[in-house]
Design a protein around this motif. Structure first.
Motif, short mmCIF file in Angstrom:
data_model
loop_
_atom_site.label_atom_id
_atom_site.label_comp_id
_atom_site.label_asym_id
_atom_site.label_seq_id
_atom_site.Cartn_x
_atom_site.Cartn_y
_atom_site.Cartn_z
N GLY A 168 40.42 38.12 36.62
CA GLY A 168 40.53 39.44 36.02
C GLY A 168 39.26 39.95 35.38
O GLY A 168 39.28 40.95 34.67
N ARG A 180 39.18 39.83 31.34
CA ARG A 180 40.63 39.97 31.48
C ARG A 180 41.28 40.19 30.12
O ARG A 180 42.16 41.04 29.96
N THR A 187 46.31 44.50 35.52
CA THR A 187 46.19 44.01 36.89
C THR A 187 46.15 45.16 37.89
O THR A 187 45.37 45.14 38.85
#
Length: 125
Positions: free
Chosen positions: A56, A26, A38
């Protein structure tokens, strides 16, 4: 419709993955694509490029789809640029039309003044 910045960010992520990195965290995703991570993460999941894990983290399992996504991004950017060029051309045309409309306005006022002067001249002579 997404923005050019989104597609440039997406292309940056794809280039990173195509460079041999099969996993992207992420933090790295946000570093590469900023606030778009995202949405990019969801697209990668929906296109079955790999497996998206909680938090993520993304693991690429089918890298052959990355080339198709990259080509889609390039085509989308070209389409956006065409629309921007059309919009600029349309705005330039509107400015040109306004300039000629102003000229026509002043010419018509001058013609009315000449016509009024001619009428006055004929009445008094």
């Amino acid at each position: 419709m997404e923005t050019k910045e989104y597609y440039h960010s997406f292309m940056t992520v794809i280039k990173y993955l195509m460079a041999g990195h099969n996993e992207i965290s992420r933090e790295k995703g946000e570093e590469l694509s900023g606030e778009y991570w995202t949405r990019i993460f969801k697209v990668l999941q929906n296109e079955h490029v790999g497996i998206g894990l909680n938090g993520g983290y993304f693991c690429v399992t089918q890298a052959q789809y990355l080339n198709l996504l990259y080509a889609d991004c390039v085509n989308a950017i070209e389409e956006i640029e065409k629309r921007e060029a059309d919009r600029k051309l349309d705005n330039d045309m509107k400015k040109s039309n306004m300039k000629y409309a102003r000229k026509a306005y002043w010419i018509s006022i001058a013609a009315l003044v000449v016509a009024a002067a001619s009428l006055v001249w004929q009445i008094f002579t």
